[in-house]
Every structure is written in C-alpha cells, then in structure tokens.
Design a protein around this motif. Structure first.
Motif, PDB file in Angstrom:
ATOM      1  N   ASP A  86       0.865  -0.877   0.141  1.00  0.00           N
ATOM      2  CA  ASP A  86      -0.228  -0.090  -0.120  1.00  0.00           C
ATOM      3  C   ASP A  86       0.635   0.650   0.249  1.00  0.00           C
ATOM      4  N   SER A  89     -10.685   5.933  -0.349  1.00  0.00           N
ATOM      5  CA  SER A  89     -10.542   5.799   0.855  1.00  0.00           C
ATOM      6  C   SER A  89     -11.076   6.978   1.771  1.00  0.00           C
ATOM      7  N   ASN A  90     -11.318   6.563   2.814  1.00  0.00           N
ATOM      8  CA  ASN A  90     -11.977   7.843   3.445  1.00  0.00           C
ATOM      9  C   ASN A  90     -13.234   7.666   3.311  1.00  0.00           C
ATOM     10  N   MET A 139      -2.995  -1.627  13.275  1.00  0.00           N
ATOM     11  CA  MET A 139      -1.545  -2.222  14.654  1.00  0.00           C
ATOM     12  C   MET A 139      -2.349  -0.713  15.238  1.00  0.00           C
ATOM     13  N   GLN A 198      -1.120   2.513  15.760  1.00  0.00           N
ATOM     14  CA  GLN A 198      -0.190   2.669  16.668  1.00  0.00           C
ATOM     15  C   GLN A 198       1.100   2.126  16.817  1.00  0.00           C
ATOM     16  N   GLY A 257       1.587  -0.514   9.368  1.00  0.00           N
ATOM     17  CA  GLY A 257       2.407   0.535   8.633  1.00  0.00           C
ATOM     18  C   GLY A 257       3.452   0.294   9.569  1.00  0.00           C
ATOM     19  N   THR A 258       3.992  -0.999   9.944  1.00  0.00           N
ATOM     20  CA  THR A 258       5.700  -1.221  10.117  1.00  0.00           C
ATOM     21  C   THR A 258       6.147  -1.088   9.897  1.00  0.00           C
ATOM     22  N   THR A 259       7.174  -0.504  10.141  1.00  0.00           N
ATOM     23  CA  THR A 259       8.886  -0.260   9.282  1.00  0.00           C
ATOM     24  C   THR A 259      10.023  -1.331   9.557  1.00  0.00           C
ATOM     25  N   ARG A 262       8.169  -6.468  13.896  1.00  0.00           N
ATOM     26  CA  ARG A 262       7.111  -6.131  14.398  1.00  0.00           C
ATOM     27  C   ARG A 262       6.058  -7.011  13.274  1.00  0.00           C
TER      28      ARG A 262
HETATM   29  N1  LIG Z   1      -6.243   5.702   3.480  1.00  0.00           N
HETATM   30  C1  LIG Z   1      -5.450   6.668   4.255  1.00  0.00           C
HETATM   31  O1  LIG Z   1      -6.267   7.644   4.492  1.00  0.00           O
HETATM   32  C2  LIG Z   1      -4.638   6.303   5.124  1.00  0.00           C
HETATM   33  C3  LIG Z   1      -3.763   7.164   6.261  1.00  0.00           C
HETATM   34  C4  LIG Z   1      -2.813   6.449   7.080  1.00  0.00           C
HETATM   35  C5  LIG Z   1      -1.980   5.451   6.520  1.00  0.00           C
HETATM   36  N2  LIG Z   1      -2.171   4.786   5.963  1.00  0.00           N
HETATM   37  C6  LIG Z   1      -2.071   3.610   5.174  1.00  0.00           C
HETATM   38  O2  LIG Z   1      -1.575   2.750   6.745  1.00  0.00           O
HETATM   39  C7  LIG Z   1      -1.004   1.923   6.675  1.00  0.00           C
HETATM   40  C8  LIG Z   1      -0.942   2.142   7.715  1.00  0.00           C
HETATM   41  O3  LIG Z   1      -1.400   3.279   8.646  1.00  0.00           O
HETATM   42  P1  LIG Z   1      -0.707   3.581  10.289  1.00  0.00           P
HETATM   43  O4  LIG Z   1       0.841   4.194  10.035  1.00  0.00           O
HETATM   44  O5  LIG Z   1      -0.926   4.978  10.356  1.00  0.00           O
HETATM   45  O6  LIG Z   1      -1.161   3.297  11.473  1.00  0.00           O
HETATM   46  P2  LIG Z   1      -0.546   1.758  12.451  1.00  0.00           P
HETATM   47  O7  LIG Z   1       0.508   0.538  11.051  1.00  0.00           O
HETATM   48  O8  LIG Z   1      -1.470   1.357  13.352  1.00  0.00           O
HETATM   49  O9  LIG Z   1       0.679   1.667  13.046  1.00  0.00           O
HETATM   50  C9  LIG Z   1       2.495   1.716  12.260  1.00  0.00           C
HETATM   51  C10 LIG Z   1       3.571   2.163  13.617  1.00  0.00           C
HETATM   52  O10 LIG Z   1       2.970   2.244  14.477  1.00  0.00           O
HETATM   53  C11 LIG Z   1       4.189   2.080  15.322  1.00  0.00           C
HETATM   54  N3  LIG Z   1       4.235   0.557  16.293  1.00  0.00           N
HETATM   55  C12 LIG Z   1       3.265  -0.506  15.415  1.00  0.00           C
HETATM   56  N4  LIG Z   1       3.589  -1.125  16.777  1.00  0.00           N
HETATM   57  C13 LIG Z   1       4.023  -0.740  17.335  1.00  0.00           C
HETATM   58  C14 LIG Z   1       4.586  -1.183  18.913  1.00  0.00           C
HETATM   59  N5  LIG Z   1       4.418  -2.216  19.007  1.00  0.00           N
HETATM   60  N6  LIG Z   1       5.577  -0.996  19.827  1.00  0.00           N
HETATM   61  C15 LIG Z   1       6.498   0.157  18.945  1.00  0.00           C
HETATM   62  N7  LIG Z   1       5.717   0.811  17.826  1.00  0.00           N
HETATM   63  C16 LIG Z   1       4.628   0.282  16.974  1.00  0.00           C
HETATM   64  C17 LIG Z   1       5.042   1.826  13.620  1.00  0.00           C
HETATM   65  O11 LIG Z   1       6.592   1.690  14.285  1.00  0.00           O
HETATM   66  P3  LIG Z   1       7.448   0.796  14.120  1.00  0.00           P
HETATM   67  O12 LIG Z   1       7.761   1.368  11.954  1.00  0.00           O
HETATM   68  O13 LIG Z   1       8.372   1.531  14.171  1.00  0.00           O
HETATM   69  O14 LIG Z   1       7.505  -0.624  13.759  1.00  0.00           O
HETATM   70  C18 LIG Z   1       4.517   3.033  12.797  1.00  0.00           C
HETATM   71  O15 LIG Z   1       5.445   3.766  13.116  1.00  0.00           O
HETATM   72  C19 LIG Z   1       0.227   3.265   6.788  1.00  0.00           C
HETATM   73  O16 LIG Z   1       2.012   2.947   5.730  1.00  0.00           O
HETATM   74  C20 LIG Z   1      -0.290   3.766   4.954  1.00  0.00           C
HETATM   75  O17 LIG Z   1      -0.064   2.446   4.314  1.00  0.00           O
HETATM   76  C21 LIG Z   1      -3.649   5.129   4.880  1.00  0.00           C
END
Ligand SMILES: NC(=O)c1ccc[n+]([C@@H]2O[C@H](COP(=O)([O-])OP(=O)(O)OC[C@H]3O[C@@H](n4cnc5c(N)ncnc54)[C@H](OP(=O)(O)O)[C@@H]3O)[C@@H](O)[C@H]2O)c1
Length: 321
Positions: free
Chosen positions: A55, A161-162, A231, A233, A285-287, A291
């Motif tokens: 994505d 999306s959204n 996740m 975040q 969204g993890t890098t 994880r």
């Molecule tokens: N359609 C939209 O409007 C929209 C909006 C936002 C995002 N997105 C998509 O959705 C994906 C995921 O969204 P998101 O990144 O907002 O949310 P997410 O997947 O809930 O969270 C990922 C973030 O949380 C951190 N994280 C997760 N588990 C953790 C843990 N146990 N301990 C510490 N840090 C943790 C990750 O850090 P690490 O990298 O260090 O693991 C990363 O910075 C994005 O990459 C993007 O592709 C879409």
C-alpha cells in the motif's frame, strides 16, 4: 453482487504492507541507499511470510515512498511480479505542508497517476485509490479521466479511501471499472465502526464518527474493506505514554491475552480487528521486520467471542448497552 477483491486477485494476502514511512523522513528531499535497503528487507520479509499486497500513496514522504519502491524494483525486477501494488492519488501536499487539500479533478488525477507510475518505474498500478473525497469533484469529468487512464492501461482496478457508501455508489454510477476496495481507519483504538452497529437508536450514536451503513454497503457491493491504522500505531502494544485509563486497562488486557494465545500484543490488536466478519484487510504500517513477523501471527489465532467483547468494553470504558 460483485465479488470481493480476492476474486480479482485470488492470490491477495489478508494482510497488507503499508509503506507510508518508507523513503526516510518526511522533511528530507532525497532517498538514500539505506532507505532502499530498508524497503528491500521489509518487502522480502513480507513475501516470506505470505504478505503480497503493498500500500502506497503519491504523498507518502512526499513521493519518496513510491520512489524507494521504484528503486527497489529497478534493483530486483522480479519482486514486482510477486506483488499486488496499490497507490493513492487525490491529495495535494506541498513539501512545506503549506498546501494540503484534496483534488480529484481529471487533470490532477491524470498528472498524479502518471507521476506515480514513473516513480515506481512501472507501467501500471494494480489498484488505484482515490485517497479522500474532494467536495469540488465533478463526477463526469473525474470519471472521464479515470476511464481514459484505465484504457491506457495505467491501472487495473479502482478503489477509494475514507469514503462512505453514498460516495462510493455515486462514483461507481459513472465509472465502468469496478471499485474493489475502501480503506478506512479501523482498529481497537478507532472502533466507531463497531459502535455504529451497537448504538443504533440511541442518542449517543449521533456522535459516532463512522459513516453509517458503510460497512454493510461495502460487504454487500463486494467492496473489500481495508483498515489503515490497524496496529493502533502501537497504542496497546508498545510502551504507550497514554494516561487514559481505558487505554491503560486495554493495554493490560491485550498483554494478558497475548500470553494466553502465545503471540505478541500486536497480534492481539490485529486479531481483534480480523475477528469481525467483514473480512477486513489490515494495512500494517510498521517499518520493523520483527514487528511485521509478530503481527502476522494474528492469522494463526481467533479470539473467543468473550475476549473480543472484553477488549471492546475495556476500550469503550463501559459495558455494551
Ligand atoms: N487511506 C488513508 O487515508 C491512510 C492514512 C494513514 C495510513 N494509511 C496506510 O495505512 C498504513 C498503516 O497506517 P499507520 O501507520 O497510520 O498505522 P499503524 O499500522 O497502526 O501503525 C504503524 C506505526 O505504529 C508503530 N508501531 C506499531 N506497533 C508498535 C509497537 N508494538 N511498538 C511501537 N511502535 C509500534 C510503527 O512503528 P515501527 O515502524 O517502528 O514498527 C509505525 O510507526 C500506512 O503505512 C499507510 O499505508 C492510509
């Protein structure tokens, strides 16, 4: 009834690798070798553990996320053949963040799609997402541009999306390419999609942020639901600094279930989302490859009904009505 995304891509994985944070920091202009190495590690790990959907969006790290993926494909062309690539257009964002608004005009979509494809060193996107609704969108003009791009082979399927049910149906009424997915924020931290269902006919429902009926519409119309922020975040699974009592209690419960089910807390947060029968695809969204691996274990468990409800009641801070 249309068939879900898995009909269009029967090989698509349930989990999706979200690449919003690829390409280095948002405030630097160029990508570096280590950013490509990071993408390589993540994508190869994802494929190793059965995750084959990627994505992206044109705005992620101001184009550097797509660029990084493009450099990765240049380095390792065969990777592209194993992936289902989705990217989004429709948000205009300047590097200094001084402009941030939506644009689903035909001209902007055309320019943005062509730019994304160029960055990715590719010919086509598997799924093109319209990132957010644009109140100024002219349906016919947008539909014409999308159909032209589709005829040129720039994307295979369309997604949104959204967006709520009415917006999806409105778009689909003018566009012959199927809208195959809708990406919304859904997680244990953002559970209005569940609140919408359980507070029907109650005044409290008026404050619900989730667009009413969208979950049901998407399932009925074969529009695959994808969850961003899946996740939470890291809210319940990392070292959260929150002093919200519901978050603290839920974090403890997530930890307890993690021990009980023999997985990491991240997997419990995802298993909660995936226990819902809407067959939601979480976007991760993890890098961090570790994880990613521990999150994938969510596929190996199923939360009991009691555990699912206890997590819901814990985060909402009260029993269901
Ligand atoms: N359609 C939209 O409007 C929209 C909006 C936002 C995002 N997105 C998509 O959705 C994906 C995921 O969204 P998101 O990144 O907002 O949310 P997410 O997947 O809930 O969270 C990922 C973030 O949380 C951190 N994280 C997760 N588990 C953790 C843990 N146990 N301990 C510490 N840090 C943790 C990750 O850090 P690490 O990298 O260090 O693991 C990363 O910075 C994005 O990459 C993007 O592709 C879409």
């Amino acid at each position: 009834m249309k068939l879900p995304i898995h009909h269009y891509y029967p090989e698509a994985s349930r989990l999706i690798l979200g690449c919003m944070n690829l390409g280095g920091p948002w405030n630097t202009p160029t990508i570096e070798g280590k950013d490509i190495d990071q993408a390589f590690d993540l994508v190869t790990k994802a494929l190793d553990i059965g995750i084959n959907v990627i994505d992206l969006a044109d705005i992620y790290t101001h184009g550097k996320a797509e660029k990084t993926m493009g450099e990765l494909f240049k380095r390792e062309r065969s990777l592209r053949n194993h992936l289902i690539l989705q990217s989004k257009v429709g948000i205009k964002l300047t590097p200094a963040f001084d402009t941030c608004h939506y644009d689903l005009s035909g001209d902007w979509i055309t320019e943005a799609v062509n730019t994304s494809i160029k960055r990715l060193h590719d010919n086509t996107l598997d799924i093109l997402f319209l990132h957010r609704p644009d109140p100024l969108m002219q349906l016919d003009e947008t539909a014409n541009a999308l159909m032209k791009l589709h005829e040129q082979g720039k994307f295979e399927y369309l997604a949104v999306s959204n967006m709520h049910a009415g917006q999806i149906a409105f778009l689909q009424s003018a566009i012959q390419v199927p809208i195959v997915a809708n990406q919304l924020e859904m997680s244990l931290a953002c559970c209005d999609f569940v609140e919408d269902a359980i507070t029907v006919n109650m005044p409290i429902n008026a404050n619900n942020g989730f667009p009413r009926g969208t979950l049901e519409y998407c399932q009925q119309a074969g529009v695959q639901l994808q969850a961003w922020g899946s996740m939470a975040q890291g809210l319940f699974s990392g070292e959260s600094a929150s002093n919200n009592k519901n978050v603290i209690a839920t974090t403890a419960l997530v930890k307890k279930f993690a021990q009980q089910y023999g997985v990491e807390p991240n997997a419990i947060v995802l298993a909660w989302l995936m226990r819902h029968p809407a067959n939601i695809q979480p976007v991760l969204g993890t890098t961090n490859t570790e994880r990613l691996t521990s999150a994938q274990k969510a596929l190996t468990i199923q939360l009991s009904r009691e555990h699912w409800y206890s997590l819901l009641e814990s985060i909402r801070g009260k029993k269901v009505p």
